[in-house]
Design an enzyme around this catalytic site. Structure first.
Site, mmCIF file in Angstrom:
data_model
loop_
_atom_site.group_PDB
_atom_site.id
_atom_site.type_symbol
_atom_site.label_atom_id
_atom_site.label_comp_id
_atom_site.label_asym_id
_atom_site.label_seq_id
_atom_site.Cartn_x
_atom_site.Cartn_y
_atom_site.Cartn_z
ATOM 1 N N ASP A 109 45.680 41.404 44.005
ATOM 2 C CA ASP A 109 45.650 41.695 42.571
ATOM 3 C C ASP A 109 44.873 42.970 42.288
ATOM 4 O OD1 ASP A 109 46.115 40.907 39.746
ATOM 5 O OD2 ASP A 109 43.931 40.689 39.700
ATOM 6 N N HIS A 150 46.362 43.831 38.810
ATOM 7 C CA HIS A 150 45.009 43.537 38.307
ATOM 8 C C HIS A 150 45.069 42.716 37.016
ATOM 9 C CE1 HIS A 150 40.615 45.169 38.445
ATOM 10 N NE2 HIS A 150 40.655 43.922 38.005
ATOM 11 N N GLU A 179 43.782 52.379 41.651
ATOM 12 C CA GLU A 179 44.551 51.761 40.579
ATOM 13 C C GLU A 179 44.763 52.778 39.464
ATOM 14 O OE1 GLU A 179 42.741 48.107 39.254
ATOM 15 O OE2 GLU A 179 42.688 47.255 41.268
ATOM 16 N N VAL A 210 41.146 38.962 44.817
ATOM 17 C CA VAL A 210 41.133 39.019 43.355
ATOM 18 C C VAL A 210 39.807 39.590 42.864
ATOM 19 C CG1 VAL A 210 42.803 37.178 42.943
ATOM 20 C CG2 VAL A 210 40.391 36.586 43.282
ATOM 21 N N ALA A 211 39.060 40.247 43.750
ATOM 22 C CA ALA A 211 37.743 40.776 43.407
ATOM 23 C C ALA A 211 37.853 42.251 43.023
ATOM 24 C CB ALA A 211 36.783 40.571 44.579
ATOM 25 N N ARG A 212 37.702 43.127 44.009
ATOM 26 C CA ARG A 212 37.882 44.562 43.833
ATOM 27 C C ARG A 212 38.479 45.099 45.135
ATOM 28 N NH1 ARG A 212 37.240 43.571 39.243
ATOM 29 N NH2 ARG A 212 35.910 44.617 37.682
#
Length: 345
Positions: free
Chosen positions: A281, A305, A286, A255-257
């Site tokens: 996520d 995201h 993206e 869930v970071a990058r």
């Protein structure tokens, strides 16, 4: 008397990132003495790491500004703002804002770190349970209208109780602590990795180590949650060699990058069956391309995201943080969430 100016540039083209009317009213109603507020009405393309191409309206308002509230800083914005002294980003991720121009400026830069921790931790919990309790199997069987208990009762199906899992959280900050508190309350033992372990053990963790001990604790990560900021030092942090240290049946959550995790190594671990599943996520590219293998992979749960989305409460926390910092700035007090430009967050 010359008024001190705050420019509020929050009319994002992304609806969920656009400043709500009630929040704009709160900023205006609680403006400290001696300040004026310029609310920018023009939409801008706002990203998690910064705002691209400031509008003409912003560039016209910013030269007289002492403070700026938006989504990061770009060189054109800094060049147009000779009097800017403090900028606050509503986003937690600010990597693209850390430019040579920002380093050379006198601007104190703060961010929204921490305001997204609660919904992100809820998403992590939900994603973990998706695999721990075999809900991924249930979704596929339901879609095919098949009543079949065998995948759940088979010893190789990976169905376990949550309290059997050891949890490793890479990035034991606000988000990591919120994750650990939820999982600890449900019986898990949580270990954290943080850049400065000497700062202490945050709530939810039984142990915290530094990055130099990452290889030592990866074999304990039945559930491994990536919640660290993206910096030059964390890019590809979970690479192929480190991925191989995870225990069989591990669940990986990011869930970071996206660039913190090696896509090829993660995919190989899933394809081989060595990893139970992945909750993703964020991604290296993206929006996620239509031909990405993540979309259709049976061991992957994809969200676009949105782990930090909480339409009202995130804004409440974010505005409260900004207003407190604005009061502190006006009074010459220490600010919350000052970004360490060398650390990258």
């Amino acid at each position: 008397m010359t008024m001190r100016r705050l420019v509020v540039d929050m009319q994002s083209s992304a609806p969920h990132m656009r400043l709500p009317a009630w929040a704009a009213d709160e900023i205006t109603a609680n403006t400290p003495d001696g300040w004026e507020v310029a609310h920018i009405a023009t939409q801008s393309r706002s990203l998690g790491n910064g705002t691209n191409e400031p509008s003409a309206e912003t560039l016209a308002a910013i030269p007289a500004a002492e403070a700026y509230f938006g989504y990061g800083l770009t060189p054109p914005l800094l060049a147009a703002a000779p009097g800017l002294r403090w900028a606050h980003s509503a986003s937690a991720g600010i990597g693209e804002s850390i430019t040579p121009e920002l380093r050379e400026s006198r601007v104190v830069f703060t961010n929204g770190a921490g305001i997204y921790a609660e919904p992100m931790a809820d998403t992590v919990l939900g994603g973990v349970l998706h695999f721990v309790r075999g809900l991924d199997l249930a979704v596929r069987l339901q879609a095919a209208s098949i009543w079949d208990r065998h995948p759940f009762v088979d010893n190789n199906g990976g169905i376990r109780e949550l309290s059997e899992y050891r949890v490793l959280v890479i990035g034991a900050g606000g988000i990591g602590s919120a994750v650990a508190q939820r999982l600890q309350a449900l019986g898990c033992t949580c270990i954290g990795v943080r850049r400065r372990p000497a700062l202490g053990i945050p709530a939810g963790f039984t142990r915290v180590v530094g990055p130099d001990a990452l290889e030592e604790v990866l074999p304990l990560g039945d559930i491994t949650v990536v919640a660290a900021p993206l910096t030059d030092g964390t890019r590809s942090l979970l690479d192929g060699g480190r991925m191989a240290l995870l225990p069989a049946g591990a669940i990986v959550v990011n869930v970071a990058r996206g660039p913190l995790v090696d896509d090829a190594a993660l995919l190989e671990g899933l394809e081989s069956g060595r990893l139970r599943g992945a909750v993703l996520d964020v991604f290296s590219t993206e929006p996620l391309p239509a031909d990405s293998p993540w979309w259709q992979h049976p061991r992957v749960l994809v969200t676009p995201h949105v782990s930090g989305v909480s339409p009202r409460r995130t804004w409440q926390r974010g505005i409260a943080l900004f207003m407190d910092n604005w009061r502190r700035w006006s009074a010459g007090e220490r600010l919350h969430n000052v970004v360490d430009l060398d650390a990258g967050y």
